[in-house]
Design a protein around this motif. Sequence first.
Motif, PDB file in Angstrom:
ATOM      1  N   MET A  80     -22.466 -70.628 -92.055  1.00 53.64           N
ATOM      2  CA  MET A  80     -23.573 -69.424 -92.481  1.00 53.64           C
ATOM      3  C   MET A  80     -25.011 -70.634 -92.180  1.00 53.64           C
ATOM      4  O   MET A  80     -25.144 -71.548 -92.910  1.00 53.64           O
ATOM      5  CB  MET A  80     -23.556 -69.249 -93.652  1.00 53.64           C
ATOM      6  N   ASP A  81     -25.708 -70.287 -91.141  1.00 55.58           N
ATOM      7  CA  ASP A  81     -26.849 -70.983 -90.922  1.00 55.58           C
ATOM      8  C   ASP A  81     -26.539 -72.387 -90.019  1.00 55.58           C
ATOM      9  O   ASP A  81     -25.219 -73.049 -90.428  1.00 55.58           O
ATOM     10  CB  ASP A  81     -27.899 -71.270 -91.805  1.00 55.58           C
ATOM     11  N   ALA A  82     -27.209 -72.836 -89.406  1.00 48.67           N
ATOM     12  CA  ALA A  82     -27.072 -74.102 -88.705  1.00 48.67           C
ATOM     13  C   ALA A  82     -28.146 -75.135 -88.735  1.00 48.67           C
ATOM     14  O   ALA A  82     -28.944 -75.167 -87.523  1.00 48.67           O
ATOM     15  CB  ALA A  82     -26.892 -73.698 -87.279  1.00 48.67           C
ATOM     16  N   GLY A  83     -28.699 -75.651 -89.707  1.00 55.98           N
ATOM     17  CA  GLY A  83     -29.665 -76.494 -89.908  1.00 55.98           C
ATOM     18  C   GLY A  83     -29.174 -78.024 -89.500  1.00 55.98           C
ATOM     19  O   GLY A  83     -28.081 -78.268 -88.934  1.00 55.98           O
ATOM     20  N   THR A  84     -29.789 -79.008 -90.173  1.00 53.91           N
ATOM     21  CA  THR A  84     -29.438 -80.461 -90.091  1.00 53.91           C
ATOM     22  C   THR A  84     -28.141 -80.993 -90.602  1.00 53.91           C
ATOM     23  O   THR A  84     -27.488 -82.038 -90.087  1.00 53.91           O
ATOM     24  CB  THR A  84     -30.455 -81.126 -90.617  1.00 53.91           C
ATOM     25  N   GLY A  85     -27.600 -80.139 -91.621  1.00 54.87           N
ATOM     26  CA  GLY A  85     -26.149 -80.375 -92.035  1.00 54.87           C
ATOM     27  C   GLY A  85     -25.256 -79.967 -91.148  1.00 54.87           C
ATOM     28  O   GLY A  85     -23.833 -80.015 -91.450  1.00 54.87           O
ATOM     29  N   PHE A  86     -25.524 -79.196 -89.956  1.00 50.14           N
ATOM     30  CA  PHE A  86     -24.652 -78.554 -88.939  1.00 50.14           C
ATOM     31  C   PHE A  86     -23.407 -79.685 -88.652  1.00 50.14           C
ATOM     32  O   PHE A  86     -22.215 -79.455 -88.284  1.00 50.14           O
ATOM     33  CB  PHE A  86     -25.242 -77.889 -87.985  1.00 50.14           C
ATOM     34  N   HIS A  87     -23.796 -80.838 -88.347  1.00 48.35           N
ATOM     35  CA  HIS A  87     -22.805 -81.820 -87.874  1.00 48.35           C
ATOM     36  C   HIS A  87     -21.633 -81.907 -88.827  1.00 48.35           C
ATOM     37  O   HIS A  87     -20.658 -82.374 -88.231  1.00 48.35           O
ATOM     38  CB  HIS A  87     -23.508 -83.197 -87.719  1.00 48.35           C
ATOM     39  N   GLY A  88     -21.896 -81.507 -89.787  1.00 44.81           N
ATOM     40  CA  GLY A  88     -20.716 -81.727 -91.019  1.00 44.81           C
ATOM     41  C   GLY A  88     -19.492 -80.824 -90.936  1.00 44.81           C
ATOM     42  O   GLY A  88     -18.469 -80.845 -91.213  1.00 44.81           O
ATOM     43  N   VAL A  89     -19.945 -79.708 -89.784  1.00 44.47           N
ATOM     44  CA  VAL A  89     -18.850 -78.742 -89.481  1.00 44.47           C
ATOM     45  C   VAL A  89     -17.789 -79.238 -88.883  1.00 44.47           C
ATOM     46  O   VAL A  89     -16.556 -78.785 -88.980  1.00 44.47           O
ATOM     47  CB  VAL A  89     -19.552 -77.457 -88.726  1.00 44.47           C
ATOM     48  N   ARG A  90     -17.902 -80.363 -88.251  1.00 45.91           N
ATOM     49  CA  ARG A  90     -16.650 -80.814 -87.287  1.00 45.91           C
ATOM     50  C   ARG A  90     -15.666 -81.342 -88.196  1.00 45.91           C
ATOM     51  O   ARG A  90     -14.499 -81.075 -87.866  1.00 45.91           O
ATOM     52  CB  ARG A  90     -17.305 -82.194 -86.503  1.00 45.91           C
ATOM     53  N   THR A 117      -9.681 -73.801 -86.999  1.00 41.69           N
ATOM     54  CA  THR A 117      -9.588 -72.968 -86.082  1.00 41.69           C
ATOM     55  C   THR A 117      -9.804 -73.033 -84.820  1.00 41.69           C
ATOM     56  O   THR A 117     -10.580 -74.008 -84.403  1.00 41.69           O
ATOM     57  CB  THR A 117      -9.904 -71.483 -86.489  1.00 41.69           C
ATOM     58  N   PRO A 118      -9.406 -72.330 -83.366  1.00 38.88           N
ATOM     59  CA  PRO A 118      -9.995 -72.575 -82.371  1.00 38.88           C
ATOM     60  C   PRO A 118     -11.227 -71.626 -81.881  1.00 38.88           C
ATOM     61  O   PRO A 118     -11.665 -71.603 -81.020  1.00 38.88           O
ATOM     62  CB  PRO A 118      -8.811 -71.806 -81.350  1.00 38.88           C
ATOM     63  N   TYR A 119     -11.946 -71.371 -83.207  1.00 37.56           N
ATOM     64  CA  TYR A 119     -13.297 -70.467 -82.720  1.00 37.56           C
ATOM     65  C   TYR A 119     -14.148 -70.774 -83.972  1.00 37.56           C
ATOM     66  O   TYR A 119     -13.486 -71.121 -85.041  1.00 37.56           O
ATOM     67  CB  TYR A 119     -12.997 -69.005 -82.876  1.00 37.56           C
ATOM     68  N   LEU A 120     -15.328 -70.643 -83.705  1.00 40.41           N
ATOM     69  CA  LEU A 120     -16.272 -70.524 -84.928  1.00 40.41           C
ATOM     70  C   LEU A 120     -17.200 -69.276 -84.840  1.00 40.41           C
ATOM     71  O   LEU A 120     -17.607 -68.802 -83.707  1.00 40.41           O
ATOM     72  CB  LEU A 120     -17.461 -71.911 -84.713  1.00 40.41           C
ATOM     73  N   ASP A 121     -17.447 -68.809 -86.118  1.00 36.24           N
ATOM     74  CA  ASP A 121     -18.323 -67.634 -86.119  1.00 36.24           C
ATOM     75  C   ASP A 121     -19.561 -68.183 -86.840  1.00 36.24           C
ATOM     76  O   ASP A 121     -19.325 -68.277 -87.991  1.00 36.24           O
ATOM     77  CB  ASP A 121     -17.583 -66.625 -86.857  1.00 36.24           C
ATOM     78  N   ILE A 122     -20.486 -68.350 -86.161  1.00 34.86           N
ATOM     79  CA  ILE A 122     -21.828 -68.706 -86.866  1.00 34.86           C
ATOM     80  C   ILE A 122     -22.825 -67.626 -87.113  1.00 34.86           C
ATOM     81  O   ILE A 122     -23.311 -66.912 -86.273  1.00 34.86           O
ATOM     82  CB  ILE A 122     -22.478 -69.647 -85.966  1.00 34.86           C
ATOM     83  N   PHE A 123     -23.144 -67.545 -88.292  1.00 37.90           N
ATOM     84  CA  PHE A 123     -23.977 -66.347 -88.941  1.00 37.90           C
ATOM     85  C   PHE A 123     -25.602 -67.025 -89.016  1.00 37.90           C
ATOM     86  O   PHE A 123     -25.748 -67.716 -90.018  1.00 37.90           O
ATOM     87  CB  PHE A 123     -23.610 -65.651 -89.892  1.00 37.90           C
ATOM     88  N   LEU A 124     -26.505 -66.466 -88.614  1.00 41.24           N
ATOM     89  CA  LEU A 124     -27.982 -67.052 -88.604  1.00 41.24           C
ATOM     90  C   LEU A 124     -28.742 -66.168 -89.305  1.00 41.24           C
ATOM     91  O   LEU A 124     -28.511 -65.029 -88.885  1.00 41.24           O
ATOM     92  CB  LEU A 124     -28.694 -67.450 -87.091  1.00 41.24           C
TER      93      LEU A 124
END
Length: 217
Positions: free
Chosen positions: A3-13, A18-25
């Motif tokens: 949910m959202d992709a701000g500066t903390g998005f690097h932590g998603v790694r 799963t082989p997919y990401l669903d990103i909701f902005l």
Amino acid sequence: IVMDAGTGFHGVRQHVKTPYLDIFLTHLHDDHICGLLYILGILYKKGISNISIYGRKGIEKFLRKRQFAHPRFPVAIDQHESITRAHIKILGVSDVNWDHHLKAWRWDVLRDGKLYYVHAFPLPHLSGSSLAYDFLCVNDGKRVVYATDTTLDLKNKNVRRFARALCVGPKVNLFIAECNFANRHKDLARLTGHTFPCILGEFLKLVNPKHAILTHL
């Protein structure tokens, strides 16, 4: 689900399973989308084959023409796909999937045999609107709601409509809400399109989720 992709998005790694990401902005202010530029680093050797990015109307054109383009960023989305071998799909809200009853857009997402419904509610914000997301996993009935960068004041008709919709169907298990300002800064909160504890408390009293997290991601 991201949910959202701000500066903390690097932590998603470190959390990819799963082989997919669903990103909701929720909206297109930079502190909520700049993390998309880290996708190459997040995908590297993680086996992700599909990325779906959901957001407001016109999001695909915005990302392709402005975010992943000179002078903002030198690597276009098509080049990302070529380098990572991951398919990137961008899905903006449209009249095609408008739920007239709830006054929200809806996606049905099937992943690994699990179906979840996503409703996106337009709420007031300086960017034009901020989408609040209501996730319902059909398989187990769990429901998670995410609302950020909006003033959750029940005096606003869209906010009231959103609250009423959350009272229909399975009880909300988790409500994640932005609460960036203290009550003493309520004027600044309203000016900048944010919320504060005393009005959020009234909203949560009406919706009555099992759990709530107050934050600003």
